[in-house]
Design a protein around this motif. Sequence first.
Motif, PDB file in Angstrom:
ATOM      1  N   THR A 140      -3.803  -8.823 -10.818  1.00 27.61           N
ATOM      2  CA  THR A 140      -3.092  -7.992  -9.843  1.00 27.61           C
ATOM      3  C   THR A 140      -2.000  -8.767  -9.105  1.00 27.61           C
ATOM      4  O   THR A 140      -1.367  -8.224  -8.200  1.00 27.61           O
ATOM      5  CB  THR A 140      -4.078  -7.382  -8.830  1.00 27.61           C
TER       6      THR A 140
ATOM      7  N   GLN B 170      -1.448  -0.386 -13.167  1.00 24.97           N
ATOM      8  CA  GLN B 170      -2.070  -1.359 -12.256  1.00 24.97           C
ATOM      9  C   GLN B 170      -3.590  -1.300 -12.363  1.00 24.97           C
ATOM     10  O   GLN B 170      -4.258  -2.334 -12.391  1.00 24.97           O
ATOM     11  CB  GLN B 170      -1.631  -1.090 -10.809  1.00 24.97           C
TER      12      GLN B 170
ATOM     13  N   VAL C 225      -2.113 -11.256  -6.931  1.00 28.75           N
ATOM     14  CA  VAL C 225      -2.306 -11.493  -5.496  1.00 28.75           C
ATOM     15  C   VAL C 225      -2.861 -12.893  -5.218  1.00 28.75           C
ATOM     16  O   VAL C 225      -3.295 -13.170  -4.099  1.00 28.75           O
ATOM     17  CB  VAL C 225      -3.213 -10.411  -4.843  1.00 28.75           C
TER      18      VAL C 225
ATOM     19  N   ALA D 217       0.005  -2.648  -5.266  1.00 29.96           N
ATOM     20  CA  ALA D 217       0.995  -3.709  -5.036  1.00 29.96           C
ATOM     21  C   ALA D 217       1.940  -3.426  -3.874  1.00 29.96           C
ATOM     22  O   ALA D 217       2.282  -4.335  -3.117  1.00 29.96           O
ATOM     23  CB  ALA D 217       1.809  -3.940  -6.308  1.00 29.96           C
ATOM     24  N   ASP D 218       2.354  -2.182  -3.708  1.00 30.64           N
ATOM     25  CA  ASP D 218       3.329  -1.886  -2.654  1.00 30.64           C
ATOM     26  C   ASP D 218       2.704  -1.287  -1.396  1.00 30.64           C
ATOM     27  O   ASP D 218       3.420  -0.816  -0.511  1.00 30.64           O
ATOM     28  CB  ASP D 218       4.450  -0.992  -3.186  1.00 30.64           C
TER      29      ASP D 218
END
Length: 181
Positions: free
Chosen positions: A41, A121, A43, A111-112
Amino acid sequence: MTNTAITRRYDRTFDLLDTNGNGVLEEKDFTGLIKSIARATAVQGTPKEESLLKEWGNCWHTLRENADADGDGQISRAEFHQAMAASYGNHTQLQDGLVPALESSFAAIDADNDGVATVEQLEAYLTAWGLEAQQARTARGLLDADGDGRITRQEFVAGWTAFLLSDSPEGAAHALLGPVT
């Protein structure tokens, strides 16, 4: 849910959580899964990864406290079955024990930060869990309840809740983590 159906779902979950394949769950299995999710992902090194580690670490500690009957720091398949039935076998305990980890997972997928994730995703997240690409595509389609190509936080949590609690032999409840045989 029949004993056979719940046993198959718990076996599938156990097998995917046992990231090193040694037949027991250990804290490093949970950490390994979270690191894989963080990579998938994108992150890594962010507060979202820290949240994943914290919340899934809490799940590990709760599971260990409730399941590690012999106190060896590992959870056998039989111990896992017993703990899952006791700890996550009802909606209240699921909310308290697992939903914060699911929410941190969704935050990593989103993500956003708009409260929705694309099916792509979600597919990357499920692949990090250990699903094959086709299995992840099937599962992500099941979670996209309205077919709009996006998964909301509510759809995500509902899919996991159905997988753990529903007696339905179809849909996300049956195939969230790939085939349950």
